[in-house]
Design an enzyme around this catalytic site. Structure first.
Site, PDB file in Angstrom:
ATOM      1  CG  HIS A 178      -0.277  -1.380  40.481  1.00 13.46           C
ATOM      2  ND1 HIS A 178      -1.319  -2.217  40.146  1.00 13.46           N
ATOM      3  CD2 HIS A 178      -0.704  -0.671  41.551  1.00 13.46           C
ATOM      4  CE1 HIS A 178      -2.324  -2.019  40.997  1.00 13.46           C
ATOM      5  NE2 HIS A 178      -1.977  -1.081  41.856  1.00 13.46           N
ATOM      6  CG  HIS A 224      -3.505  -2.874  37.198  1.00 14.74           C
ATOM      7  ND1 HIS A 224      -3.023  -1.610  36.955  1.00 14.74           N
ATOM      8  CD2 HIS A 224      -4.357  -2.742  38.256  1.00 14.74           C
ATOM      9  CE1 HIS A 224      -3.574  -0.752  37.778  1.00 14.74           C
ATOM     10  NE2 HIS A 224      -4.383  -1.410  38.602  1.00 14.74           N
TER      11      HIS A 224
HETATM   12  P1  AMP Z   1      -3.557   0.576  44.695  1.00 13.50           P
HETATM   13  O1  AMP Z   1      -2.828  -0.713  44.609  1.00 13.50           O
HETATM   14  O2  AMP Z   1      -4.893   0.559  44.034  1.00 13.50           O
HETATM   15  O3  AMP Z   1      -3.588   1.146  46.099  1.00 13.50           O
HETATM   16  O4  AMP Z   1      -2.711   1.627  43.840  1.00 13.50           O
HETATM   17  C1  AMP Z   1      -1.349   1.819  44.085  1.00 13.50           C
HETATM   18  C2  AMP Z   1      -0.858   2.965  43.262  1.00 13.50           C
HETATM   19  O5  AMP Z   1      -1.040   2.673  41.878  1.00 13.50           O
HETATM   20  C3  AMP Z   1      -1.624   4.271  43.530  1.00 13.50           C
HETATM   21  O6  AMP Z   1      -0.706   5.364  43.495  1.00 13.50           O
HETATM   22  C4  AMP Z   1      -2.576   4.323  42.370  1.00 13.50           C
HETATM   23  O7  AMP Z   1      -3.003   5.639  42.048  1.00 13.50           O
HETATM   24  C5  AMP Z   1      -1.736   3.742  41.268  1.00 13.50           C
HETATM   25  N1  AMP Z   1      -2.574   3.254  40.171  1.00 13.50           N
HETATM   26  C6  AMP Z   1      -3.600   2.372  40.237  1.00 13.50           C
HETATM   27  N2  AMP Z   1      -4.185   2.207  39.046  1.00 13.50           N
HETATM   28  C7  AMP Z   1      -3.514   3.016  38.178  1.00 13.50           C
HETATM   29  C8  AMP Z   1      -3.637   3.317  36.785  1.00 13.50           C
HETATM   30  N3  AMP Z   1      -4.572   2.750  36.027  1.00 13.50           N
HETATM   31  N4  AMP Z   1      -2.765   4.195  36.234  1.00 13.50           N
HETATM   32  C9  AMP Z   1      -1.817   4.793  36.996  1.00 13.50           C
HETATM   33  N5  AMP Z   1      -1.641   4.554  38.320  1.00 13.50           N
HETATM   34  C10 AMP Z   1      -2.477   3.690  38.904  1.00 13.50           C
END
Ligand code: AMP
Length: 285
Positions: A37, A34
């Site tokens: 990311h 989203h």
């Molecule tokens: P995930 O795919 O959930 O493992 O997240 C991958 C990376 O994206 C991690 O470093 C998360 O902290 C970051 N991330 C996920 N959601 C957000 C958001 N809303 N704002 C900023 N970074 C995010």
């Protein structure tokens, strides 16, 4: 942009990209991408010559009763987001081969795993550090980008990198990207109905209400914690798992009167369930 599924072909490409004075930036993700990311990728694009995004649903960080099987997967849609945000390389390893590699070793998460989410997700941060360290050894990035949305994960990785990798890559924190109304973007938000999604904005409002009180400079940690719990429980929407006011570096729960200018900062963090979906969020003071 190129997509790789195997370590050997990825590394051949990286060998070509890694020339003196040229930097490699790395954005680890579990896919279902989203705009949160995309923001990480854009930040990497702005400061690195080559941007590598990994897409891998890491089974090591899911508990037995968690949503590993139903976690959303859509590589084609994810690749479009990566391309638009400026990635050069997407690395989406085949899980079986990737998890069988000898270089995948246990890297115990630093002690700050024991706070906040830690007690509710046994083994979670050890699963995160094992796989992130595995990626670091394969990709050897100069910079790696992590979202503050997962604040404890960011701190765990920062500590792990300092202790196990001598501080390389540099861990770059990226502020949380929110939907209109304040709900932190998350791959798990798609489990929620539009009505629930709108109602969930109450989570961010609760965190910022407590931040305002702390900034006013007249509140103890216990009062701030009670206020956070009260705000989150109002209306019976959320089942609160934890609601905490902690030191932003050590993640230790704070006590006594809170100084909004405290060295190292304060993190207000919580985890809640909404219709069976677990949401986490935090704000920094
Ligand atoms: P995930 O795919 O959930 O493992 O997240 C991958 C990376 O994206 C991690 O470093 C998360 O902290 C970051 N991330 C996920 N959601 C957000 C958001 N809303 N704002 C900023 N970074 C995010």
């Amino acid at each position: 942009m190129k997509i790789f599924r195997q370590v050997s072909t990825l590394q051949a490409e990286l060998k070509r990209a890694r020339r003196p004075g040229r930097t490699v930036g790395f954005v680890p993700t579990m896919g279902a991408l989203h705009d949160g990311h995309a923001e990480l990728i854009r930040r990497a694009r702005a400061s690195c010559d080559t941007v590598v995004v990994s897409i891998f649903v890491n089974p090591l960080q899911f508990g037995p009763k968690e949503d590993l099987a139903k976690y959303p997967r859509d590589l084609a849609a994810d690749a479009r987001i990566c391309r638009r945000a400026g990635a050069n390389i997407v690395f989406a390893p085949e899980p079986k081969a990737f998890l069988k590699m000898k270089s995948l070793v246990r890297v115990p998460a630093p002690p700050l795993k024991k706070y906040l989410c830690g007690p509710f997700r046994p083994g979670h941060f050890d699963g995160v550090t094992a796989i992130v360290a595995h990626f670091f050894r394969i990709i050897r990035p100069d910079l790696a980008f992590f979202g503050l949305k997962d604040y404890q994960q960011f701190r765990v990785i920062e500590e792990m990198t300092r202790l196990k990798f001598g501080g390389v890559p540099r861990i770059v924190p990226v502020p949380t990207v929110r939907e209109r109304g304040g709900l932190a973007m998350s791959s798990r938000n798609r489990y929620l109905s539009p009505r629930r999604r709108k109602a969930a904005t109450r989570f961010y409002r609760a965190l910022t209400a407590v931040r305002r009180r702390i900034r006013s400079g007249r509140v103890t940690a216990a009062t701030a914690r009670t206020l956070l719990l009260k705000e989150l429980e109002r209306g019976g929407l959320f089942k609160v798992q934890y609601a905490e006011v902690s030191d932003a570096r050590s993640l230790k729960p704070l006590s006594g009167r809170l100084d909004p200018r405290r060295d190292g900062g304060i993190v207000i963090a919580a985890a809640v369930h909404l219709d069976g979906t677990r949401l986490i969020d935090n704000v920094l003071v």
